[in-house]
Design a protein around this motif. Structure first.
Motif, PDB file in Angstrom:
ATOM      1  N   ASN A 229       6.848  26.190 -31.487  1.00 15.04           N
ATOM      2  CA  ASN A 229       6.959  27.637 -31.268  1.00 15.04           C
ATOM      3  C   ASN A 229       8.436  28.055 -31.302  1.00 15.04           C
ATOM      4  OD1 ASN A 229       6.137  30.244 -30.671  1.00 15.04           O
ATOM      5  ND2 ASN A 229       5.614  29.832 -28.525  1.00 15.04           N
ATOM      6  N   LEU A 230       9.281  27.349 -30.559  1.00 13.33           N
ATOM      7  CA  LEU A 230      10.712  27.690 -30.491  1.00 13.33           C
ATOM      8  C   LEU A 230      11.406  27.546 -31.847  1.00 13.33           C
ATOM      9  CD1 LEU A 230      11.416  25.997 -27.066  1.00 13.33           C
ATOM     10  CD2 LEU A 230      11.852  28.422 -27.572  1.00 13.33           C
ATOM     11  N   ASN A 231      10.910  26.607 -32.658  1.00 16.80           N
ATOM     12  CA  ASN A 231      11.510  26.414 -33.985  1.00 16.80           C
ATOM     13  C   ASN A 231      11.424  27.678 -34.836  1.00 16.80           C
ATOM     14  OD1 ASN A 231      12.521  24.767 -36.316  1.00 16.80           O
ATOM     15  ND2 ASN A 231      10.480  25.248 -37.107  1.00 16.80           N
ATOM     16  N   MET A 264       0.120  32.599 -28.187  1.00 13.96           N
ATOM     17  CA  MET A 264       1.425  31.944 -28.036  1.00 13.96           C
ATOM     18  C   MET A 264       2.492  33.027 -28.021  1.00 13.96           C
ATOM     19  SD  MET A 264       1.892  28.239 -29.811  1.00 13.96           S
ATOM     20  CE  MET A 264       2.648  28.868 -31.289  1.00 13.96           C
ATOM     21  N   HIS A 265       3.423  32.849 -27.106  1.00 19.29           N
ATOM     22  CA  HIS A 265       4.541  33.785 -26.980  1.00 19.29           C
ATOM     23  C   HIS A 265       5.834  33.000 -26.803  1.00 19.29           C
ATOM     24  CE1 HIS A 265       1.798  37.237 -25.899  1.00 19.29           C
ATOM     25  NE2 HIS A 265       1.040  36.239 -25.457  1.00 19.29           N
ATOM     26  N   LEU A 266       6.954  33.678 -27.054  1.00 14.66           N
ATOM     27  CA  LEU A 266       8.266  33.169 -26.662  1.00 14.66           C
ATOM     28  C   LEU A 266       8.799  34.157 -25.641  1.00 14.66           C
ATOM     29  CD1 LEU A 266       9.464  32.104 -30.197  1.00 14.66           C
ATOM     30  CD2 LEU A 266       9.088  30.566 -28.247  1.00 14.66           C
ATOM     31  N   GLU A 267       9.199  33.626 -24.487  1.00 12.96           N
ATOM     32  CA  GLU A 267       9.584  34.495 -23.370  1.00 12.96           C
ATOM     33  C   GLU A 267      11.073  34.347 -23.075  1.00 12.96           C
ATOM     34  OE1 GLU A 267       6.881  34.645 -19.876  1.00 12.96           O
ATOM     35  OE2 GLU A 267       8.706  34.268 -18.713  1.00 12.96           O
ATOM     36  N   GLY A 286      11.862  37.761 -19.017  1.00 10.51           N
ATOM     37  CA  GLY A 286      10.402  37.758 -18.957  1.00 10.51           C
ATOM     38  C   GLY A 286       9.737  38.493 -20.114  1.00 10.51           C
ATOM     39  N   GLU A 287      10.506  39.222 -20.884  1.00  7.37           N
ATOM     40  CA  GLU A 287       9.929  39.925 -22.040  1.00  7.37           C
ATOM     41  C   GLU A 287       9.575  38.895 -23.122  1.00  7.37           C
ATOM     42  OE1 GLU A 287      10.758  44.067 -24.512  1.00  7.37           O
ATOM     43  OE2 GLU A 287      12.296  43.308 -23.154  1.00  7.37           O
ATOM     44  N   ARG A 288       8.529  39.201 -23.876  1.00  2.00           N
ATOM     45  CA  ARG A 288       8.003  38.199 -24.807  1.00  2.00           C
ATOM     46  C   ARG A 288       7.950  38.665 -26.250  1.00  2.00           C
ATOM     47  NH1 ARG A 288       2.688  36.491 -21.187  1.00  2.00           N
ATOM     48  NH2 ARG A 288       3.821  35.233 -19.674  1.00  2.00           N
ATOM     49  N   ILE A 289       8.002  37.691 -27.139  1.00  5.53           N
ATOM     50  CA  ILE A 289       7.663  37.904 -28.549  1.00  5.53           C
ATOM     51  C   ILE A 289       6.337  37.170 -28.768  1.00  5.53           C
ATOM     52  CG2 ILE A 289       8.343  37.561 -30.946  1.00  5.53           C
ATOM     53  CD1 ILE A 289      11.245  37.202 -29.950  1.00  5.53           C
TER      54      ILE A 289
END
Ligand code: AVJ
Length: 332
Positions: A229-231, A264-267, A286-289
């Motif tokens: 996910n982070l990639n 799935m999110h990135l926070e 705390g905001e997400r993509i």
């Protein structure tokens, strides 16, 4: 302005220090527009297709080996147990169009039974695909192979090099889960139109199960799914010339039962600003993509989806726990 207190005083020009370094953007204009529109939306989101740069494809291969990630091995056990049945349903001599082929391993395992006349792997990760196909063609010289490095998620047209008779779409791994049910119907209608009256569809679908099993499959102990996910942020840096700092983000994944999907999110771990060529966005802590959805179905709900798209289910195979289903369908 910071002035060094060391004996040799160097004054940094304010112009130079205030100008963010311009990073090159490598994506096409359309890709840049798609990504930046998603990043600027109130609820920031990106398409899961951007998970798959070369490293992303490798990380996904690693996910498929994880003990928590049951879909790949469960589906493989279904193919192993019922491959001959599937070949009978599909018939030999087909043009097998493999959607999201990746390393082509799933289709290759079925070649001895399915005996396709033509193999057409399609994948957005073009270089990764071409490498895989070159190897495969050596192992199966009798099968005509035409690799297509393209994004089929928003519909596509097959080139003339793809035979028009007996087109069978192979869509394993429950990748259909990346579409919402409404989008899935639209996408499947497109396949139905491309397959023609004598074609078909062999598709893998992940089924609803114990929520803890679902959660663990997308948030594994080793952190491989987190890395996957982070990639995406590295990939976005490359595509739009952004300055995402991986350390400032964290992987979040969970089953949303109301919508029957894994999200799935990135926070953002802290308040931060992301800058890219021609734009920027602040993220609160705390905001997400939102980076991916993976919808889960019941056997019945998926058969209904296929019917809405103009397909009739001919056969369905599952594992003994009914965690996963493989379905053969043809034009109704
Ligand atoms: C490739 C879309 C089927 O949804 O299970 C795996 C992608 N994301 N772990 C899935 C994925 C996180 C996978 N698909």
């Amino acid at each position: 302005m910071q002035v060094s207190r060391s004996p040799a005083i160097r004054v940094v020009s304010p112009l130079a220090s205030n100008t963010a370094p311009q990073r090159p953007a490598h994506g096409s204009a359309a890709v840049i527009e798609e990504i930046t529109a998603g990043l600027l939306a109130r609820d920031a989101h990106t398409s899961p297709k951007f998970l798959y740069d070369s490293l992303g494809s490798k990380l996904f291969e690693a996910i498929c080996e994880l003990p928590e990630y049951y879909p790949t091995r469960t589906e493989a056990s279904i193919f192993a147990a019922y491959g001959a049945d599937m070949a009978q349903a599909v018939g030999d001599g087909a043009s097998l169009i493999d959607l999201g082929a990746g390393n082509c391993a799933k289709a290759a395992a079925l070649f001895p039974l399915l005996k396709p006349a033509q193999y057409v792997p399609v994948d957005i990760s073009r270089d990764f695909l071409l490498g895989a196909v070159a190897q495969l063609q050596q192992r199966f010289p009798q099968i005509e192979m035409t690799a297509l490095g393209l994004d089929f998620s928003s519909g596509f047209e097959l080139p003339d090099s793809v035979r028009s008779e007996r087109r069978v779409f192979f869509y394993p791994g429950s990748s259909i889960g990346n579409f919402s049910p409404e989008q899935a119907v639209t996408f499947l209608r497109g396949l139905r139109a491309n397959a023609g009256a004598d074609g078909g569809l062999l598709i893998g679908v992940d089924l609803i199960k114990d929520h803890a099993v679902l959660d663990a499959a997308y948030d594994d102990a080793l952190g491989v799914t987190g890395a996957f996910n982070l990639n995406m942020l590295r990939h976005l840096n490359h595509l739009i010339g952004a300055d995402f700092d991986i350390d400032q983000w964290k992987h979040v994944a969970f089953f949303n039962p109301a919508l029957s999907r894994i999200e799935m999110h990135l926070e953002a771990r802290c308040p931060l600003t992301v800058t890219w060529r021609g734009g920027e966005r602040d993220f609160a802590r705390g905001e997400r993509i939102h980076t991916e959805d993976s919808y889960k179905y019941t056997r019945q709900s998926f058969v209904t989806l296929l019917e809405r798209a103009g397909f009739a289910t001919t056969r369905m195979w599952t594992d003994t726990d009914t965690w996963f289903a493989v379905i053969h369908a043809r034009a109704s």
